[in-house]
Design an enzyme around this catalytic site. Sequence first.
Site, PDB file in Angstrom:
ATOM      1  N   ASP A  99       0.634  -1.267  -0.194  1.00 22.47           N
ATOM      2  CA  ASP A  99       0.044  -0.119   0.108  1.00 22.47           C
ATOM      3  C   ASP A  99       0.991   1.233  -0.089  1.00 22.47           C
ATOM      4  O   ASP A  99       1.946   1.190   0.312  1.00 22.47           O
ATOM      5  CB  ASP A  99      -0.972  -0.036   1.097  1.00 22.47           C
ATOM      6  CG  ASP A  99      -1.937  -1.080   1.259  1.00 22.47           C
ATOM      7  OD1 ASP A  99      -2.319  -1.496   0.268  1.00 22.47           O
ATOM      8  OD2 ASP A  99      -2.668  -1.204   2.427  1.00 22.47           O
ATOM      9  N   ARG A 111      -1.189  -0.545  -8.539  1.00 21.51           N
ATOM     10  CA  ARG A 111      -2.770  -0.391  -8.167  1.00 21.51           C
ATOM     11  C   ARG A 111      -2.827   1.166  -8.208  1.00 21.51           C
ATOM     12  O   ARG A 111      -2.140   1.814  -7.521  1.00 21.51           O
ATOM     13  CB  ARG A 111      -3.179  -1.039  -6.817  1.00 21.51           C
ATOM     14  CG  ARG A 111      -4.401  -0.576  -6.067  1.00 21.51           C
ATOM     15  CD  ARG A 111      -4.660  -0.512  -4.756  1.00 21.51           C
ATOM     16  NE  ARG A 111      -4.784  -1.931  -4.247  1.00 21.51           N
ATOM     17  CZ  ARG A 111      -4.192  -2.282  -3.049  1.00 21.51           C
ATOM     18  NH1 ARG A 111      -3.871  -1.373  -2.209  1.00 21.51           N
ATOM     19  NH2 ARG A 111      -4.310  -3.387  -2.616  1.00 21.51           N
TER      20      ARG A 111
HETATM   21  P1  FDA Z   1     -14.263   9.150  -4.653  1.00 19.59           P
HETATM   22  O1  FDA Z   1     -13.707   9.740  -3.311  1.00 19.59           O
HETATM   23  O2  FDA Z   1     -14.320  10.256  -5.535  1.00 19.59           O
HETATM   24  O3  FDA Z   1     -15.896   8.569  -4.406  1.00 19.59           O
HETATM   25  C1  FDA Z   1     -16.409   8.105  -5.394  1.00 19.59           C
HETATM   26  C2  FDA Z   1     -17.898   7.413  -5.036  1.00 19.59           C
HETATM   27  O4  FDA Z   1     -17.607   6.182  -4.327  1.00 19.59           O
HETATM   28  C3  FDA Z   1     -18.514   8.160  -3.911  1.00 19.59           C
HETATM   29  O5  FDA Z   1     -19.258   9.273  -4.226  1.00 19.59           O
HETATM   30  C4  FDA Z   1     -19.188   7.415  -3.084  1.00 19.59           C
HETATM   31  O6  FDA Z   1     -20.322   6.908  -3.815  1.00 19.59           O
HETATM   32  C5  FDA Z   1     -18.404   6.163  -3.337  1.00 19.59           C
HETATM   33  N1  FDA Z   1     -17.296   5.996  -2.201  1.00 19.59           N
HETATM   34  C6  FDA Z   1     -16.124   6.267  -1.787  1.00 19.59           C
HETATM   35  N2  FDA Z   1     -15.502   5.935  -0.871  1.00 19.59           N
HETATM   36  C7  FDA Z   1     -16.452   5.656   0.040  1.00 19.59           C
HETATM   37  C8  FDA Z   1     -16.731   5.352   1.289  1.00 19.59           C
HETATM   38  N3  FDA Z   1     -15.670   5.409   2.214  1.00 19.59           N
HETATM   39  N4  FDA Z   1     -18.141   5.105   1.743  1.00 19.59           N
HETATM   40  C9  FDA Z   1     -19.115   4.891   0.859  1.00 19.59           C
HETATM   41  N5  FDA Z   1     -18.954   5.170  -0.250  1.00 19.59           N
HETATM   42  C10 FDA Z   1     -17.895   5.513  -0.886  1.00 19.59           C
HETATM   43  N6  FDA Z   1      -5.310   4.959  -0.890  1.00 19.59           N
HETATM   44  C11 FDA Z   1      -4.097   5.249  -0.496  1.00 19.59           C
HETATM   45  O7  FDA Z   1      -3.720   6.343  -0.054  1.00 19.59           O
HETATM   46  N7  FDA Z   1      -3.231   4.365  -0.312  1.00 19.59           N
HETATM   47  C12 FDA Z   1      -3.793   2.898  -0.676  1.00 19.59           C
HETATM   48  O8  FDA Z   1      -2.854   2.120  -0.706  1.00 19.59           O
HETATM   49  C13 FDA Z   1      -4.851   2.806  -1.003  1.00 19.59           C
HETATM   50  N8  FDA Z   1      -5.409   1.436  -1.198  1.00 19.59           N
HETATM   51  C14 FDA Z   1      -6.637   1.318  -1.722  1.00 19.59           C
HETATM   52  C15 FDA Z   1      -7.032  -0.194  -2.146  1.00 19.59           C
HETATM   53  C16 FDA Z   1      -8.237  -0.168  -2.794  1.00 19.59           C
HETATM   54  C17 FDA Z   1      -8.549  -1.528  -3.314  1.00 19.59           C
HETATM   55  C18 FDA Z   1      -9.215   0.792  -2.860  1.00 19.59           C
HETATM   56  C19 FDA Z   1     -10.703   0.584  -3.466  1.00 19.59           C
HETATM   57  C20 FDA Z   1      -8.748   2.280  -2.363  1.00 19.59           C
HETATM   58  C21 FDA Z   1      -7.608   2.363  -1.896  1.00 19.59           C
HETATM   59  N9  FDA Z   1      -7.136   3.592  -1.256  1.00 19.59           N
HETATM   60  C22 FDA Z   1      -5.724   3.754  -1.007  1.00 19.59           C
HETATM   61  C23 FDA Z   1      -8.141   4.703  -1.218  1.00 19.59           C
HETATM   62  C24 FDA Z   1      -8.408   5.590  -2.343  1.00 19.59           C
HETATM   63  O9  FDA Z   1      -7.054   6.402  -2.506  1.00 19.59           O
HETATM   64  C25 FDA Z   1      -9.525   6.638  -1.894  1.00 19.59           C
HETATM   65  O10 FDA Z   1      -9.371   7.299  -0.898  1.00 19.59           O
HETATM   66  C26 FDA Z   1     -10.824   5.667  -1.959  1.00 19.59           C
HETATM   67  O11 FDA Z   1     -10.841   4.814  -2.745  1.00 19.59           O
HETATM   68  C27 FDA Z   1     -12.188   6.815  -2.205  1.00 19.59           C
HETATM   69  O12 FDA Z   1     -11.855   7.204  -3.773  1.00 19.59           O
HETATM   70  P2  FDA Z   1     -12.892   6.735  -4.815  1.00 19.59           P
HETATM   71  O13 FDA Z   1     -11.765   6.534  -5.823  1.00 19.59           O
HETATM   72  O14 FDA Z   1     -13.682   5.795  -4.738  1.00 19.59           O
HETATM   73  O15 FDA Z   1     -13.460   7.986  -5.336  1.00 19.59           O
END
Ligand code: FDA
Length: 302
Positions: free
Chosen positions: A129, A179
Site C-alpha cells: 500500500d 494499483r
Molecule cells: P471518490 O472518493 O471520488 O468516491 C466516488 C464515490 O465512491 C463516492 O461518491 C461514493 O459513492 C463512493 N465511495 C467512495 N468512498 C466511499 C466510502 N468510504 N464509503 C461509501 N462510499 C464511498 N489510498 C491510499 O492512499 N493508499 C492505498 O494504498 C490505497 N489502497 C486502496 C485499495 C483499494 C482496493 C481501494 C478501493 C482504495 C484504496 N485507497 C488507497 C483509497 C483511495 O485512495 C480512495 O481514498 C478511495 O478509494 C475513495 O476514492 P474513490 O476512488 O472511490 O473516489
Amino acid sequence: MRALLLFLAQREGFKNFILKFGFFQKAVSRFVSGETLDDAIRAVREANSRGIRGTLDFLGENTLSRDDAVRSAREAIAMLERIEAEKVECNVSVKLTQLGLDLGREFCCENLLQIVRNARERGIFVRVDMEDHNYTDRTLDLVLRAHRESDNVGIVVQSCLYRAEKDVLRLLENGIRVRLCKGAYLEPESVAFRKKSDTDANFVKIAKLLLDSGLSHAIATHDERMITAARQYADERKIEKGRFEFQMLHGVRRDLQLALAQGGYNVRIYIPYGTRWYPYFMRRLAERPANVFFILKNLFIG
Ligand code: FDA
C-alpha cells in the site's frame, strides 16, 4: 469536513471518544471484516462466492516498536498460510510503516522480503500500500528492491500526487504491477492537487497508461466515472477484460462490485481486519461526508 476527519485520523485519542457510542462500532463493522484472521477469511469466502477475489490487510500503521513490526510480518505470513490452506482466491496487502519503516529502512526491507519470499513459494502476490507523501520515495525504493528479487510484489500509486505519472513510468520500465487509486491522505498543496477534478483527470490519464502497458494492473476506485472511462478505453483498444482488474473496499459499493464481476471483469476487494481500525475507519469516513451525516443522525436522532 474531509480535512477535519483526516486530521482526526492522526489523533488516536479520538478513538476512545467514539468508542463510547455503540453506533460507531456498528459503523466500523461496515468497513472492517472483524478482529481476527478467521473473520477476514470468512469475508474472503463470501466475496469468492460472488465471483470476487480478495486482498487481506492486517490493520495497523506507523508501528513504533521492532517487536510490533516483526509481529505484523508474522501475521502477514499467517495470512499467506491460510490463503494457501483454504484455497481461497486472495492475495495480501501490507503497509511499510507497519513493517517498521519509521524504525529503519533496512529493518523494514528485511520484513518485507520475508513476506515476499514466503508468498512467492506459495504463488501469491503481495501488494505494498502507499501511505502519505513522506513515505513515497522510501516505498518506491523498497518495492523496486524487493521486485529485483521476486516479481510477485507490486505497489500503489495515488493520482492526487503531482509526481504520480512520473512514478508510474518508472515502475512500468521496471515491469512492476500498479494499483492506481486517488489517495486517501491529507496532503499539502506543495505535493498534491487541491481540486478533486485534477485528481480525477490524472487518474484517467494514468489508468490509460496502465491499460496500454501490457502488464496486469488494478484500477482501485468506487467512482463510476473513473470505471466507465477505464472500461471505454479498454474496449476502444481491444484490451481484454482479463488483462486488468477493478478493486474496491470491503463494505463499499457492493452493488457495483457485483455488477462488474457479472459483466466479466476481474474484481478484487480489500478486506481489512484487526483491532487497529481507527485511522483506516476515519479515512473511510473522510471519503464520503454522507457517512458522517448518517452516523450523526443516528447519534442524535436515534
Ligand atoms: P471518490 O472518493 O471520488 O468516491 C466516488 C464515490 O465512491 C463516492 O461518491 C461514493 O459513492 C463512493 N465511495 C467512495 N468512498 C466511499 C466510502 N468510504 N464509503 C461509501 N462510499 C464511498 N489510498 C491510499 O492512499 N493508499 C492505498 O494504498 C490505497 N489502497 C486502496 C485499495 C483499494 C482496493 C481501494 C478501493 C482504495 C484504496 N485507497 C488507497 C483509497 C483511495 O485512495 C480512495 O481514498 C478511495 O478509494 C475513495 O476514492 P474513490 O476512488 O472511490 O473516489
